[in-house]
Structures are given as structure tokens and as C-alpha cells.
Scaffold this motif. Structure first.
Motif, PDB file in Angstrom:
ATOM      1  N   ARG A   1      -8.093 -54.093  33.448  1.00 38.32           N
ATOM      2  CA  ARG A   1      -7.331 -53.683  34.629  1.00 38.32           C
ATOM      3  C   ARG A   1      -7.406 -54.797  35.665  1.00 38.32           C
ATOM      4  NH1 ARG A   1      -8.750 -50.089  39.212  1.00 38.32           N
ATOM      5  NH2 ARG A   1     -10.877 -50.087  38.412  1.00 38.32           N
TER       6      ARG A   1
ATOM      7  N   GLN B   1     -11.176 -56.107  35.692  1.00 35.59           N
ATOM      8  CA  GLN B   1     -12.203 -55.196  35.208  1.00 35.59           C
ATOM      9  C   GLN B   1     -12.060 -55.016  33.705  1.00 35.59           C
ATOM     10  OE1 GLN B   1     -13.604 -52.264  37.497  1.00 35.59           O
ATOM     11  NE2 GLN B   1     -14.440 -51.045  35.831  1.00 35.59           N
TER      12      GLN B   1
ATOM     13  N   THR C   1     -17.420 -53.942  33.783  1.00 40.95           N
ATOM     14  CA  THR C   1     -17.765 -55.246  34.333  1.00 40.95           C
ATOM     15  C   THR C   1     -16.564 -55.856  35.038  1.00 40.95           C
ATOM     16  OG1 THR C   1     -18.983 -55.492  32.277  1.00 40.95           O
ATOM     17  CG2 THR C   1     -18.989 -57.355  33.765  1.00 40.95           C
ATOM     18  N   ARG C   2     -16.828 -56.541  36.154  1.00 36.80           N
ATOM     19  CA  ARG C   2     -15.744 -57.191  36.880  1.00 36.80           C
ATOM     20  C   ARG C   2     -15.928 -58.701  36.842  1.00 36.80           C
ATOM     21  NH1 ARG C   2     -14.208 -53.330  41.869  1.00 36.80           N
ATOM     22  NH2 ARG C   2     -13.575 -51.694  40.454  1.00 36.80           N
TER      23      ARG C   2
END
Lengths: 81, 615
Positions: free
Chosen positions: A42, A57, A61-62
């Protein structure tokens, strides 16, 4: 569609990561970090200056990816061709 | 090393809480050094387990993969494999994974398992995982991956108890894991299969991050929040530190007086201790409060997960000039002092980006330049209001600060243009979940920074100060000499020689002499000018009397030229020494010193000649 062109907030699924040149270490690193076929991703936010870098994302996790890094990731967005 | 000592290596992804776990295990019993020949930090600690056996814990750099893309990751891989020269192969690998981020971390766990070494998986941040409704079947997970799994909460007292018991018990029952050959897709497929079988997530667990990031990364509000934070930090660094700095200065001076009170006043030993050792010690110690306050903010912002967000916001701008968003933190630190700033570049994993950041860090206006700026501005710039609201002296100080920042951006841009390697270097930066900073980890981090600063810099500054004291004291003035004693010393003669070089930029021989001891630390130049103008008294007294003297003797052009000089001049041996340490290369020291000197000379030449032509 490239991940870098995905609309903000839309759910997408990774199709593949393409090497920008042979033995591309950046593409390899992206695969290591989980950008492999079938993973949901995303685009959460874009940087304030020129929409770069991108906040992506994957799982919970980003990652901050620069636009040309995100261009290596091919995705399909739900409800889009 | 006794046979009973068990060598344990901690490995894991960045942001898995590995260092907090390391702190929990070893407390303050840590040894921080570098790996041989490189500048990657090596942290080791030890403790005695319940069975009486000594456990030696090595905290390896965080890694996403053994397919190393940075020096840090290469070291982690080589140590685990027992291939790193000078490092024994660990008896046991403790692989740490963030329970809230298993999708990413489990892949590395599987990669570590492939090494076939005895290992334990520590599922860290189990408390956060439960709060977020992530339910992990630990027994099933252990069966699936074939290694023992223990739960840990690194930020809670006693949160590593299970892990300690596990690694302290007999190791041989941990079997070397099966070795398999799998490509990256298979590895991810395996991760997905394991997650599907062992983990259930009740709800979307990123809602909090989403809510905070909506504001913090907002194109307008995000930059606003960043600006307000930076302003607050600068306020704190410069206002909170002042009383402590005064106290330190007074304390060291008092101690010096006390120690030397029994010695004859005209003896060389008295002068060496007072003017050399204690003055040098004071000059170093006085920056400790500012550095600690700055690092307190940096550590809190880092632990809470904010700093990578700041790097995210600024990456585009910094990338355009050839830096990276990650350079933001080291450059921010450099406003207190370039030394911790350059040390902080260790967080930039890419060697090319790191070198550029190191080379421009000395251009950030460090606090050691302030005494010089204050003296010259008070003496030469009229205290009057301009454009209705601004104080002219304040405007000049502001211009000096921004001259530093803009020249750093300019130099980075030139380095980008000049370098031969124009390949693409990645940002790919993880933005960890927000979390509350842990007091214990902040305290240990501050303690560590303080020790590093005192050890590395104290030695260098002290040695140089003693050397410069020697140069300005010997040989002494001959019988019947009329001028100040410094005139006849080595430093005095050097000043006269230097005048040939510096006359075109308007420096008289007194300034040239002051530049020499100013090499050890910039602010020493103020005291040195005082000595040269044959004055006595503490730094502050000299500064207040010196003002009128130089206002009378120097031209405005000379003063402006000296201000311009101080924006750029590489007059700080400790910075150059740290560049040498951190880059392992004299060439980089030469490049940094050379370009800074060149810029300083050109800027002063232009300033002096233009100011003279206009007056």
C-alpha cells in the motif's frame, strides 16, 4: 502498474520486481525485504517535495523508497486494470 | 578465555530491539570498540548466568539479509560464519525477531537457520504483539522452524529471563539446523506458510502508526512539526547547557588553582599545568553538556521512531545536492560539535553517502565558533535595529549560520558532480512503528556517547594543548626584552611568518598567532588573542576587555574577513582526527582540510577586498 504510480492509499499486490540493469543490487534488496509476487502493498504517503520519496507499507512494515526504487516494483491494484 | 565461557552472538533485522535486549542482558558491562580495520561499531558485554557460567554476548550489526549490501551486513555475515579475521565463531547464535513484524523478520531467521549453527530464536516485543492482537503459537513456530523459541520483552525488567535460562542451560541439545538451498521466492513462500500456520492477527495493527503518520508526514504540517522540533532542540542546547558549562569551567579552573597552588608561580610546571593541562581539559569538558542535551533529544527522537520520518521528509532536498535523508541526523549533531556529528554518520550504511556527509559536517556552525562570533560581532557590528524589527547583530549571526548551511549544500553538490561513481545508491529505509522510548536505553546511550567523546577527544585535545603551550612558552623572552614574551617564542615567530600568507586577507600578526593555538579548538583563539594583546584574566574578562581594544586597532574589513574565515576554516584538529578515525584514510583528511582552507581563504579575501573597496 508501477508501484510508484499507484494511487495513494490503494491496496495493491506485488507482481514482480524487475532489475533496472543486470545484477541490480537495489532490486535484490527489495526482494529480500519482501517485495515478491503475491505480497500485499500500500502506498501510504508521498514526500512533501515533488512527491518523493514514497512511504510503502508491506505486511506491517513501512519503507521509504525513492521513486526510482519503487519503479522497479510492478503491482496490480484492486479494481484497476 | 576459559572453556566454560559461552560465546553468544545476537543477530537480527534492524529495529528488532536487539540492542535493548543486549542492554537488558549485559547492563552497563559493555565494551564498545570498532571491528579491526573498519569503523563499524563492535559491542560486546558479558554476564554470569544462573549456572555460574560466563556468557559473552556480541551484539552484531542489524542486517536484513546475508546478501550484504553494506559493510555492517558483511560483518554480521562473516562473524556468524566464523570467517571474520580476529573473531572466533560464536558457540550460539541468538536470532532476535520483532514479534509484531514477523513477516519481514522471519525471512532473515530462516536465512540464519541455513547456516546450520546452533541457534535460538528470541521473539522480542511480545507485549506489543499481544496489545496489537497478534497471537503467536510459539510451540508450533518452534516445531516448524526446528529451533528453540523464547519470548522476550527487552524493554521490561526481567523480560529476558526466559532467554537467559535457555542459553545458560546445556547447549548441545540445540541441534544444528538443517541446511537447505532455497531462492528468495521459496524463502518468502516458506515465511508465508509458517505465518499462516502459527500466527493469527485479530485486527489491522498499524492503525496507530497510520494516525500519527497522517500528521507527521503531511506535506505541510509534517514540515511544520519538524521545524518546531528543531527550534526547540536548538533553544534547549543553547539555553539549558549554559549554567552547567559555566559550572564546569569554574570547577576546572578551581581545580587547576588548587593543584598548582603549592608550586612556584613562575615555574614551567605551574604554567604547563595551569595554561596547558587544565585549560585544555576545560576546553574539552565545557562542550559535554551541549553534546549530552543534543544527544538526549536525538536518542529520544530515534527511539520513538521519529528520526527516520524526518529523514523521509528531507530526503528529496538532500538527495538533490548529493546527500541522503539519513544525513540529517549527523548534520544536526554537528551544530553542537562536528565530532559527535561525524561519529553519527555511522547510521548511514552507504559508504559513498557517508563520506560526503563527513566532508560537509565541519561546515555546520559548531558551538566552538560562537565565542569568536560573539566577540567580533559585539566589537564591530553596531547594536541597532534594521528593517524595523531585527537587531543588526542578530542578523549577522543568522547570516553566519546560514552561510555554513548553504556552503555545506553547495560543497555536497560539487562532490556529487566531481565523483566518478555516478551509480544509483538506494534510500530504502525502514520507518519503524512508533514506540515509547525506554529510559534505561536512553541513559545507556547517553553514557556511551559521553565516554566516547571524552576518551577520543580528551586525549587529542589535551596532547595538542600541551604542545601548543610549549610552542608559545619557549624559548622565553631574552633579558631586557620589551615586547610580550610570546613574541620570542616559536608560536610568535610562526605568527610573523604566517603574516606573509594572511596579509592579503587583512590578518595582522596578532591574529596569525592566535590562529595557531586556535587549531586545537576554535574558541581558544579568543583567549590567545587576549594573551597576544598582553592581557590577563579569565576568558570572559578577556573577551569583554578585548572587544574595545580590537575595535580600536582593527579595521572593519579585517573583522569581517575574520568572521568569514571562521565560517569555513578547518581550525579544529580534533575534527580532522575524527575524520581520520572514521574514514580510515589520511587522504580524506587532506581533502577536508584542503577544501576548507581554500574556501576560508577565498571567502576572507573576497570579504576583505570588497569591504576595503567600499569603505
Amino acid at each position: 502498474m508501477r508501484l510508484s504510480d499507484a494511487p495513494k492509499g490503494a491496496q495493491a499486490v506485488v507482481k514482480t520486481v524487475t532489475d533496472a540493469h543486470p545484477a541490480d543490487p537495489i532490486a535484490q534488496r527489495l526482494r529480500d525485504l519482501g517485495f515478491v509476487a503475491g505480497e500485499p502493498v500500500r502506498l501510504v504517503a508521498r514526500g512533501p517535495l515533488g512527491g518523493d520519496p514514497l512511504l510503502i507499507q508491506i505486511g506491517s512494515t513501512r519503507f521509504a523508497l525513492r521513486r526510482n526504487e519503487a519503479e522497479r516494483v510492478e503491482v496490480s491494484v484492486e479494481g484497476a486494470a | 578465555m576459559s572453556a566454560a565461557t559461552l560465546r553468544v552472538a545476537l543477530v537480527g533485522n534492524p529495529n528488532c530491539g536487539k540492542t535493548a535486549l543486549f542492554n537488558q542482558l549485559t547492563g552497563g558491562r559493555q565494551k564498545v570498540a570498532n571491528y579491526a580495520g573498519v569503523t563499524v561499531e563492535r559491542k560486546e558485554g558479558r554476564f554470569v548466568g544462573p549456572s555460574g557460567r560466563t556468557l559473552q554476548i556480541l551484539d552484531l550489526p542489524g542486517a536484513y539479509s546475508f546478501d550484504a549490501t553494506s559493510p555492517d551486513e558483511a560483518i554480521t555475515r562473516d562473524v556468524c560464519l566464523g570467517r571474520y579475521p580476529g573473531e572466533a565463531v560464536p558457540d550460539l547464535i541468538v536470532c532476535v525477531a520483532d514479534a509484531t513484524n514477523l513477516r519481514l523478520h522471519l525471512r532473515f531467521v530462516l536465512e540464519v537457520r541455513r547456516l546450520g549453527r546452533p541457534m535460538v530464536l528470541a521473539l522480542n516485543m511480545m507485549d506489543a504483539a499481544r496489545r496489537r492482537g497478534i497471537d503467536i503459537d510459539v510451540a508450533a513456530l518452534s516445531r516448524r522452524i526446528g529451533v528453540p523459541v523464547v519470548e522476550t520483552i527487552a524493554v521490561k525488567r526481567g523480560g529476558a529471563k526466559g532467554l537467559i535460562e535457555r542459553i545458560d542451560s546445556e547447549v548441545p541439545d540445540i541441534q544444528p539446523s538443517p541446511v537447505d538451498q532455497a531462492d528468495v521466492d521459496q524463502l518468502h513462500a516458506e515465511v508465508r506458510a509458517i505465518l499462516a500456520a502459527t500466527v493469527t492477527t485479530a485486527r489491522d495493527n498499524v492503525a496507530i502508526d497510520d494516525a500519527i503518520d497522517r500528521w507527521v508526514l503531511h506535506p505541510v504540517f509534517g514540515l511544520g512539526i519538524l521545524a518546531v522540533l528543531m527550534f526547540m532542540i536548538f533553544q534547549a542546547v543553547f539555553s539549558w547547557a549554559q549554567p552547567v558549562m559555566d559550572a564546569i569551567q569554574a570547577g576546572v579552573t578551581g581545580l587547576g588553582t588548587l593543584v598548582t597552588s603549592t608550586m612556584p608561580e613562575d615555574s614551567a610546571l605551574h604554567s604547563l599545568l595551569n595554561d596547558g593541562v587544565f585549560a585544555g581539559l576545560g576546553a574539552v569538558l565545557v562542550f559535554l553538556p551541549q553534546i549530552l542535551i543534543l544527544f538526549l533529544f536525538i536518542l529520544v527522537l530515534e527511539e520513538s521512531g521519529y528520526l527516520p520520518r524526518a529523514a523521509f521528509l528531507l530526503d528529496k532536498m538532500m538527495f538533490r545536492v548529493g546527500l541522503t535523508g539519513r544525513a540529517f541526523i549527523p548534520l544536526l549533531s554537528s551544530f553542537a560539535c562536528a565530532i559527535p556529528g561525524i561519529m553519527a554518520t555511522r547510521s548511514i550504511q552507504d559508504p559513498r553517502d557517508r563520506l560526503t556527509t563527513i566532508l560537509v559536517a565541519p561546515l555546520m556552525t559548531c558551538s566552538a565558533r560562537l565565542p569568536v562570533y560573539t566577540l567580533l560581532i559585539a566589537a564591530f557590528i553596531p547594536d541597532r535595529t534594521v528593517w524595523g524589527v531585527f537587531n543588526l547583530q542578530g542578523v549577522v549571526l543568522f547570516v553566519l549560520y546560514f552561510a555554513g548551511i548553504f556552503s555545506a549544500l553547495g560543497v555536497a553538490f560539487v562532490i556529487k558532480r566531481l565523483r566518478k561513481d555516478k551509480s544509483e545508491h538506494a534510500l530504502i529505509m525502514e520507518l519503524p512503528s512508533y514506540r515509547f522510548p525506554n529510559v534505561r536505553d536512553i541513559a545507556l546511550g547517553l553514557w556511551e556517547r559521553a565516554l566516547i567523546f571524552l576518551k577520543r577527544v580528551g586525549g587529542i585535545i589535551l596532547a595538542l594543548t600541551v604542545l601548543l603551550w610549549f610552542l608559545s612558552s619557549f624559548p622565553g623572552a631574552p633579558e631586557g626584552a620589551t615586547g610580550p614574551a610570546i613574541d620570542y617564542s616559536f608560536a610568535g615567530r610562526l605568527g610573523r611568518l604566517l603574516e606573509y600568507v594572511f596579509a592579503p586577507i587583512g590578518f595582522n600578526w596578532q591574529i596569525c598567532i592566535a590562529l595557531v593555538p586556535g587549531l586545537a579548538a576554535r574558541e581558544v583563539a579568543v583567549a590567545a588573542l587576549g594573551t597576544v594583546y598582553a592581557m590577563s584574566g579569565s576568558d570572559d574578562a578577556v573577551a569583554s576587555q578585548l572587544g574595545p581594544v580590537i575595535a580600536h586597532q582593527w579595521s572593519l574589513a579585517t573583522a569581517l574577513s575574520l568572521l568569514a574565515w571562521y565560517v569555513f576554516a578547518p581550525q579544529c584538529m580534533s575534527t580532522l582526527a575524527v575524520i581520520r578515525r572514521e574514514t580510515n584514510s589520511w587522504r580524506n583528511v587532506a581533502v577536508a582540510a584542503g577544501y576548507l582552507f581554500g574556501l576560508a581563504y577565498l571567502a576572507s579575501l573576497a570579504t576583505y577586498q570588497i569591504a576595503r573597496a567600499l569603505s
